[in-house]
Design a protein around this motif. Structure first.
Motif, PDB file in Angstrom:
ATOM      1  N   ALA A 210       0.860  -1.187   0.000  1.00  0.00           N
ATOM      2  CA  ALA A 210       0.000   0.000   0.000  1.00  0.00           C
ATOM      3  C   ALA A 210       0.893   1.232   0.000  1.00  0.00           C
ATOM      4  O   ALA A 210       1.935   1.254   0.642  1.00  0.00           O
ATOM      5  CB  ALA A 210      -0.901   0.005   1.223  1.00  0.00           C
TER       6      ALA A 210
ATOM      7  N   GLU B 224       0.506   5.059   0.970  1.00  0.00           N
ATOM      8  CA  GLU B 224      -0.423   6.018   1.554  1.00  0.00           C
ATOM      9  C   GLU B 224      -0.414   7.347   0.812  1.00  0.00           C
ATOM     10  O   GLU B 224      -1.455   7.915   0.518  1.00  0.00           O
ATOM     11  CB  GLU B 224      -0.070   6.241   3.027  1.00  0.00           C
ATOM     12  CG  GLU B 224      -1.059   7.148   3.721  1.00  0.00           C
ATOM     13  CD  GLU B 224      -0.759   7.288   5.201  1.00  0.00           C
ATOM     14  OE1 GLU B 224      -0.900   8.404   5.710  1.00  0.00           O
ATOM     15  OE2 GLU B 224      -0.382   6.293   5.829  1.00  0.00           O
TER      16      GLU B 224
ATOM     17  N   GLY C  24      -3.023   1.947  -9.155  1.00  0.00           N
ATOM     18  CA  GLY C  24      -2.773   2.662  -7.909  1.00  0.00           C
ATOM     19  C   GLY C  24      -3.229   4.105  -8.022  1.00  0.00           C
ATOM     20  O   GLY C  24      -3.348   4.652  -9.129  1.00  0.00           O
TER      21      GLY C  24
ATOM     22  N   LYS D  60     -10.219  -0.182  -4.513  1.00  0.00           N
ATOM     23  CA  LYS D  60      -9.932  -1.582  -4.202  1.00  0.00           C
ATOM     24  C   LYS D  60     -11.039  -2.515  -4.689  1.00  0.00           C
ATOM     25  O   LYS D  60     -10.779  -3.574  -5.230  1.00  0.00           O
ATOM     26  CB  LYS D  60      -9.714  -1.740  -2.688  1.00  0.00           C
ATOM     27  CG  LYS D  60      -9.385  -3.141  -2.239  1.00  0.00           C
ATOM     28  CD  LYS D  60      -7.997  -3.549  -2.685  1.00  0.00           C
ATOM     29  CE  LYS D  60      -7.619  -4.908  -2.120  1.00  0.00           C
ATOM     30  NZ  LYS D  60      -6.423  -5.423  -2.758  1.00  0.00           N
TER      31      LYS D  60
ATOM     32  N   SER E 125      -8.700   4.038  -1.134  1.00  0.00           N
ATOM     33  CA  SER E 125      -8.199   2.698  -1.450  1.00  0.00           C
ATOM     34  C   SER E 125      -7.753   2.693  -2.907  1.00  0.00           C
ATOM     35  O   SER E 125      -8.054   3.614  -3.662  1.00  0.00           O
ATOM     36  CB  SER E 125      -9.294   1.641  -1.251  1.00  0.00           C
ATOM     37  OG  SER E 125     -10.259   1.690  -2.283  1.00  0.00           O
TER      38      SER E 125
ATOM     39  N   ASP F 264      -3.636  -1.949  -3.900  1.00  0.00           N
ATOM     40  CA  ASP F 264      -3.339  -2.215  -2.485  1.00  0.00           C
ATOM     41  C   ASP F 264      -3.460  -3.709  -2.197  1.00  0.00           C
ATOM     42  O   ASP F 264      -4.278  -4.399  -2.800  1.00  0.00           O
ATOM     43  CB  ASP F 264      -4.311  -1.454  -1.567  1.00  0.00           C
ATOM     44  CG  ASP F 264      -4.112   0.061  -1.653  1.00  0.00           C
ATOM     45  OD1 ASP F 264      -3.066   0.516  -2.151  1.00  0.00           O
ATOM     46  OD2 ASP F 264      -5.021   0.788  -1.218  1.00  0.00           O
TER      47      ASP F 264
END
Length: 160
Positions: A5, A7, A18, A41, A155, A159
């Motif tokens: 992941a 951030e 992403g 996600k 998300s 991830d």
């Protein structure tokens, strides 16, 4: 190598789907589920958001959002003010596209709003499938234009 992941992306390699895919100029040149755009996600999961940061603060005239897959899920666009508060630029219900197509939507900014970040909120349950964003541009009152240089999101499909 397992997915990690990210951030807050500020440069370097971009993961497939992403949030960092929404930074920079548009690079998804045809509609579809293509890894050069951001996807949440899960599809149809409800509220998701994508925040983009820009090199310089700008007195906003307009925010342009380029959707590349299942457009029409945007429900709100905000400017993130220097104090962290959000100034709503647009809120409502977009018409979903009848076909999968590249859609560039312009959101004019009323009043004097200076910001270095914008945030796009989506209701992913509103338009079936993944709703993907390729890029977000800010246009200043002086005519300058910037593509995002950093990103974060609620998300990303990339991830773990």
């Amino acid at each position: 190598m397992a997915a990690q992941a990210i951030e807050h992306w500020t440069g370097g390699d971009k993961r497939r789907w992403g949030h960092e895919q929404a930074a920079g100029e548009p690079d998804t040149h045809q509609p579809g589920d293509i890894p050069s755009a951001w996807a949440s996600k899960a599809p149809d999961g409800g509220e998701e958001w994508l925040q983009l940061d820009y090199e310089r603060p700008v007195d906003l005239q307009q925010i342009n959002v380029v959707e590349s897959h299942n457009p029409g899920a945007i429900r709100k666009v905000v400017a993130v003010l220097p104090n962290g508060r959000e100034a709503t630029v647009w809120e409502g219900t977009m018409d979903p596209s009848a076909a999968d197509e590249l859609v560039s939507s312009a959101f004019p900014v009323e009043g004097n709003v200076r910001a270095q970040s914008v945030k796009v909120y989506m209701d992913t349950s509103r338009v079936a499938g993944w709703n993907e964003i390729d890029a977000v541009e800010v246009v200043g009152r002086d005519g300058t234009k910037q593509w995002a240089s950093a990103s974060r999101a609620s998300s990303s499909y990339a991830d773990p």
